[in-house]
Motif scaffolding. Structure first.
Motif, PDB file in Angstrom:
ATOM      1  N   GLU A 193       0.822  -1.210   0.000  1.00  0.00           N
ATOM      2  CA  GLU A 193       0.000   0.000   0.000  1.00  0.00           C
ATOM      3  C   GLU A 193       0.855   1.258   0.000  1.00  0.00           C
ATOM      4  O   GLU A 193       1.808   1.388   0.747  1.00  0.00           O
ATOM      5  N   PHE A 194       0.492   2.156  -0.898  1.00  0.00           N
ATOM      6  CA  PHE A 194       1.141   3.461  -1.010  1.00  0.00           C
ATOM      7  C   PHE A 194       0.097   4.501  -0.623  1.00  0.00           C
ATOM      8  O   PHE A 194      -0.934   4.619  -1.277  1.00  0.00           O
ATOM      9  N   SER A 195       0.360   5.230   0.448  1.00  0.00           N
ATOM     10  CA  SER A 195      -0.601   6.250   0.871  1.00  0.00           C
ATOM     11  C   SER A 195       0.161   7.493   1.310  1.00  0.00           C
ATOM     12  O   SER A 195       1.368   7.460   1.529  1.00  0.00           O
ATOM     13  N   GLY A 196      -0.566   8.587   1.417  1.00  0.00           N
ATOM     14  CA  GLY A 196       0.031   9.825   1.864  1.00  0.00           C
ATOM     15  C   GLY A 196       0.983  10.452   0.860  1.00  0.00           C
ATOM     16  O   GLY A 196       1.850  11.234   1.214  1.00  0.00           O
ATOM     17  N   GLN A 197       0.824  10.113  -0.415  1.00  0.00           N
ATOM     18  CA  GLN A 197       1.713  10.658  -1.448  1.00  0.00           C
ATOM     19  C   GLN A 197       0.921  11.361  -2.540  1.00  0.00           C
ATOM     20  O   GLN A 197       1.281  11.310  -3.709  1.00  0.00           O
ATOM     21  N   GLY A 198      -0.180  12.003  -2.190  1.00  0.00           N
ATOM     22  CA  GLY A 198      -0.987  12.636  -3.222  1.00  0.00           C
ATOM     23  C   GLY A 198      -1.693  11.577  -4.054  1.00  0.00           C
ATOM     24  O   GLY A 198      -2.345  10.690  -3.521  1.00  0.00           O
ATOM     25  N   ALA A 199      -1.524  11.642  -5.358  1.00  0.00           N
ATOM     26  CA  ALA A 199      -2.160  10.682  -6.271  1.00  0.00           C
ATOM     27  C   ALA A 199      -1.071   9.995  -7.086  1.00  0.00           C
ATOM     28  O   ALA A 199      -0.900  10.280  -8.268  1.00  0.00           O
ATOM     29  N   PRO A 200      -0.317   9.079  -6.465  1.00  0.00           N
ATOM     30  CA  PRO A 200       0.841   8.506  -7.151  1.00  0.00           C
ATOM     31  C   PRO A 200       0.494   7.706  -8.407  1.00  0.00           C
ATOM     32  O   PRO A 200       1.333   7.572  -9.296  1.00  0.00           O
ATOM     33  N   PHE A 201      -0.721   7.184  -8.460  1.00  0.00           N
ATOM     34  CA  PHE A 201      -1.084   6.349  -9.619  1.00  0.00           C
ATOM     35  C   PHE A 201      -2.082   7.061 -10.534  1.00  0.00           C
ATOM     36  O   PHE A 201      -2.823   6.418 -11.274  1.00  0.00           O
ATOM     37  N   PHE A 202      -2.080   8.388 -10.486  1.00  0.00           N
ATOM     38  CA  PHE A 202      -2.941   9.163 -11.391  1.00  0.00           C
ATOM     39  C   PHE A 202      -2.555   8.824 -12.826  1.00  0.00           C
ATOM     40  O   PHE A 202      -1.387   8.915 -13.204  1.00  0.00           O
ATOM     41  N   ASN A 203      -3.545   8.399 -13.619  1.00  0.00           N
ATOM     42  CA  ASN A 203      -3.221   8.063 -15.000  1.00  0.00           C
ATOM     43  C   ASN A 203      -4.010   8.927 -15.972  1.00  0.00           C
ATOM     44  O   ASN A 203      -5.081   9.419 -15.667  1.00  0.00           O
ATOM     45  N   VAL A 204      -3.424   9.091 -17.145  1.00  0.00           N
ATOM     46  CA  VAL A 204      -3.958   9.982 -18.167  1.00  0.00           C
ATOM     47  C   VAL A 204      -4.782   9.163 -19.157  1.00  0.00           C
ATOM     48  O   VAL A 204      -4.227   8.460 -20.000  1.00  0.00           O
ATOM     49  N   ASN A 205      -6.113   9.248 -19.016  1.00  0.00           N
ATOM     50  CA  ASN A 205      -7.010   8.520 -19.920  1.00  0.00           C
ATOM     51  C   ASN A 205      -7.709   9.420 -20.921  1.00  0.00           C
ATOM     52  O   ASN A 205      -8.133   8.960 -21.973  1.00  0.00           O
ATOM     53  N   THR A 206      -7.867  10.692 -20.558  1.00  0.00           N
ATOM     54  CA  THR A 206      -8.642  11.624 -21.380  1.00  0.00           C
ATOM     55  C   THR A 206      -7.864  12.927 -21.538  1.00  0.00           C
ATOM     56  O   THR A 206      -6.925  13.191 -20.772  1.00  0.00           O
ATOM     57  N   PRO A 207      -8.263  13.767 -22.503  1.00  0.00           N
ATOM     58  CA  PRO A 207      -7.620  15.086 -22.611  1.00  0.00           C
ATOM     59  C   PRO A 207      -7.749  15.893 -21.316  1.00  0.00           C
ATOM     60  O   PRO A 207      -6.827  16.629 -20.943  1.00  0.00           O
ATOM     61  N   GLU A 208      -8.855  15.716 -20.615  1.00  0.00           N
ATOM     62  CA  GLU A 208      -9.040  16.417 -19.334  1.00  0.00           C
ATOM     63  C   GLU A 208      -8.016  15.942 -18.306  1.00  0.00           C
ATOM     64  O   GLU A 208      -7.481  16.737 -17.522  1.00  0.00           O
ATOM     65  N   ASP A 209      -7.744  14.634 -18.297  1.00  0.00           N
ATOM     66  CA  ASP A 209      -6.716  14.099 -17.390  1.00  0.00           C
ATOM     67  C   ASP A 209      -5.350  14.698 -17.700  1.00  0.00           C
ATOM     68  O   ASP A 209      -4.573  14.994 -16.800  1.00  0.00           O
ATOM     69  N   LEU A 210      -5.074  14.854 -18.996  1.00  0.00           N
ATOM     70  CA  LEU A 210      -3.787  15.417 -19.377  1.00  0.00           C
ATOM     71  C   LEU A 210      -3.646  16.847 -18.862  1.00  0.00           C
ATOM     72  O   LEU A 210      -2.583  17.233 -18.348  1.00  0.00           O
ATOM     73  N   ALA A 211      -4.732  17.595 -18.948  1.00  0.00           N
ATOM     74  CA  ALA A 211      -4.720  18.978 -18.444  1.00  0.00           C
ATOM     75  C   ALA A 211      -4.520  18.968 -16.925  1.00  0.00           C
ATOM     76  O   ALA A 211      -3.765  19.787 -16.377  1.00  0.00           O
ATOM     77  N   GLN A 212      -5.157  18.023 -16.253  1.00  0.00           N
ATOM     78  CA  GLN A 212      -4.996  17.931 -14.790  1.00  0.00           C
ATOM     79  C   GLN A 212      -3.552  17.561 -14.440  1.00  0.00           C
ATOM     80  O   GLN A 212      -2.980  18.097 -13.480  1.00  0.00           O
ATOM     81  N   ALA A 213      -2.979  16.641 -15.206  1.00  0.00           N
ATOM     82  CA  ALA A 213      -1.591  16.239 -14.961  1.00  0.00           C
ATOM     83  C   ALA A 213      -0.644  17.424 -15.123  1.00  0.00           C
ATOM     84  O   ALA A 213       0.332  17.562 -14.387  1.00  0.00           O
ATOM     85  N   GLU A 214      -0.934  18.295 -16.109  1.00  0.00           N
ATOM     86  CA  GLU A 214      -0.111  19.496 -16.300  1.00  0.00           C
ATOM     87  C   GLU A 214      -0.107  20.337 -15.029  1.00  0.00           C
ATOM     88  O   GLU A 214       0.931  20.843 -14.595  1.00  0.00           O
ATOM     89  N   SER A 215      -1.288  20.448 -14.398  1.00  0.00           N
ATOM     90  CA  SER A 215      -1.365  21.265 -13.191  1.00  0.00           C
ATOM     91  C   SER A 215      -0.691  20.579 -11.989  1.00  0.00           C
ATOM     92  O   SER A 215      -0.313  21.244 -11.023  1.00  0.00           O
ATOM     93  N   MET A 216      -0.525  19.248 -12.071  1.00  0.00           N
ATOM     94  CA  MET A 216       0.115  18.504 -10.988  1.00  0.00           C
ATOM     95  C   MET A 216       1.642  18.512 -11.082  1.00  0.00           C
ATOM     96  O   MET A 216       2.322  18.167 -10.123  1.00  0.00           O
ATOM     97  N   LEU A 217       2.159  18.860 -12.239  1.00  0.00           N
ATOM     98  CA  LEU A 217       3.621  18.813 -12.455  1.00  0.00           C
ATOM     99  C   LEU A 217       4.370  19.668 -11.429  1.00  0.00           C
ATOM    100  O   LEU A 217       4.012  20.785 -11.155  1.00  0.00           O
TER     101      LEU A 217
END
Length: 196
Positions: free
Chosen positions: A172-196
């Motif tokens: 288990e990985f916890s307390g690290q934000g969203a370590p397994f956030f994956n890019v499935n949609t253009p909206e996800d890609l935009a969100q990932a940009e803001s997470m960089l």
């Protein structure tokens, strides 16, 4: 336990992204695949890429490209099997998989998975967060590849059904934000940009 090989899973159809290779989309000007390679490389003893279609599109990465051996886009387990077959040819005992569309996964992924699987005859462990298991991030034993091939040929597609059958463990990985956030949609890609 010997250091595992790494296998990046990028064999999906990317339908929610409008098709094409999600792993080649750029995030902060860098392809997702490059970000995954940079994270995974220090954790493993070599990397292969699981992808289907023309392997030449990945030539610039200098990685061996292994395609699914099971017909019909059978999901992540088919990519795991392709990786296990490659690893067996290279003399590895196990692989650690990471998804090609998940740029922020933990830098200690392999280490934590191996620690969780310590003492198992066939080291098998999936990463998890408090929200559940992350079936594309795991430690997989080469010794079980024929069992996995048989399961896939018999129609099994759900990762956790197979790992549970073999008493797979969970790191288990916890307390690290969203370590397994994956890019499935253009909206996800935009969100990932803001997470960089």
């Amino acid at each position: 336990m010997k250091q595992p090989a790494g296998v990046i899973l990028a064999g999906g159809l990317a339908t929610r992204m409008g098709g094409g290779d999600k792993a080649l989309r750029t995030l902060g000007g860098v392809p997702l695949l490059q970000r995954v390679v940079v994270r995974l490389a220090p954790q493993v003893a070599g990397i292969a890429l699981n992808a289907n279609g023309d392997a030449a599109r990945f030539d610039s990465y200098g990685l061996p490209v292994v395609a699914d051996s099971v017909e019909g886009f059978a999901g992540p387990l088919a990519g795991v099997l392709a990786g296990l077959d490659w690893a067996a040819e290279q003399g590895f005992d196990s692989i650690v998989t990471a998804a090609g569309d998940t740029p922020f996964f933990p830098r200690d992924l392999a280490q934590r998975l191996m620690a969780e699987a310590e003492g198992m005859q066939h080291p098998l462990a999936l990463a998890a967060t408090p929200d559940g298991r992350q079936p594309t991030f795991g430690l997989w034993p080469v010794a079980l590849r024929d069992d996995l091939r048989c399961a896939l040929e018999n129609g099994l597609r759900k990762v956790v059904l197979w790992t549970d059958k073999h008493s797979g463990r969970v790191a288990e990985f916890s307390g690290q934000g969203a370590p397994f956030f994956n890019v499935n949609t253009p909206e996800d890609l935009a969100q990932a940009e803001s997470m960089l």
